[in-house]
Design a protein around this motif. Structure first.
Motif, mmCIF file in Angstrom:
data_model
loop_
_atom_site.group_PDB
_atom_site.id
_atom_site.type_symbol
_atom_site.label_atom_id
_atom_site.label_comp_id
_atom_site.label_asym_id
_atom_site.label_seq_id
_atom_site.Cartn_x
_atom_site.Cartn_y
_atom_site.Cartn_z
ATOM 1 N N UNK A 24 -1.901 -2.913 7.191
ATOM 2 C CA UNK A 24 -0.636 -2.642 8.085
ATOM 3 C C UNK A 24 0.065 -1.369 8.282
ATOM 4 N N UNK A 25 -0.721 -0.414 7.719
ATOM 5 C CA UNK A 25 -0.488 1.051 7.947
ATOM 6 C C UNK A 25 -1.193 1.639 9.002
ATOM 7 N N UNK A 29 -0.015 8.537 5.737
ATOM 8 C CA UNK A 29 1.682 8.939 5.467
ATOM 9 C C UNK A 29 2.397 7.923 5.693
ATOM 10 N N UNK A 30 2.266 6.692 6.514
ATOM 11 C CA UNK A 30 3.147 5.674 6.947
ATOM 12 C C UNK A 30 3.500 4.818 5.644
ATOM 13 N N UNK A 31 2.317 4.868 4.686
ATOM 14 C CA UNK A 31 2.222 4.114 3.452
ATOM 15 C C UNK A 31 3.363 4.519 2.421
ATOM 16 N N UNK A 32 3.810 5.881 2.652
ATOM 17 C CA UNK A 32 4.791 6.471 1.856
ATOM 18 C C UNK A 32 4.612 6.342 0.642
ATOM 19 N N UNK A 33 3.126 6.681 -0.158
ATOM 20 C CA UNK A 33 3.027 6.399 -1.419
ATOM 21 C C UNK A 33 3.338 7.649 -2.348
#
Length: 67
Positions: A24-25, A29-33
């Motif tokens: 889905x990412x 960075x979009x995953x914001x882990x």
């Protein structure tokens, strides 16, 4: 009682959830882990390689038994 009968089933469900999140990412960075999740993701990648090596080794024993 040995619970190994559900070890791979439960883990495969959890791994599927992780794969879906990655699909889905668009970017990491979009995953914001969190720092801990990023470290765990790296460990999982290393462990996946080790898992596949053992899987391949064990599958060779199945092929050898079939002969």
């Amino acid at each position: 009682m040995n619970m190994s009968y559900c070890r791979f089933e439960n883990t495969s469900n959890d791994l599927s959830d992780c794969i879906n999140a990655m699909e889905d990412a668009e970017t990491l960075a979009e995953m914001d882990l969190s720092k801990y999740e990023s470290q765990a993701m790296k460990r999982m990648a290393e462990m996946a390689q080790e898992f596949l090596a053992h899987y391949d080794r064990l599958m060779e024993t199945v092929d050898a038994q079939a002969e």
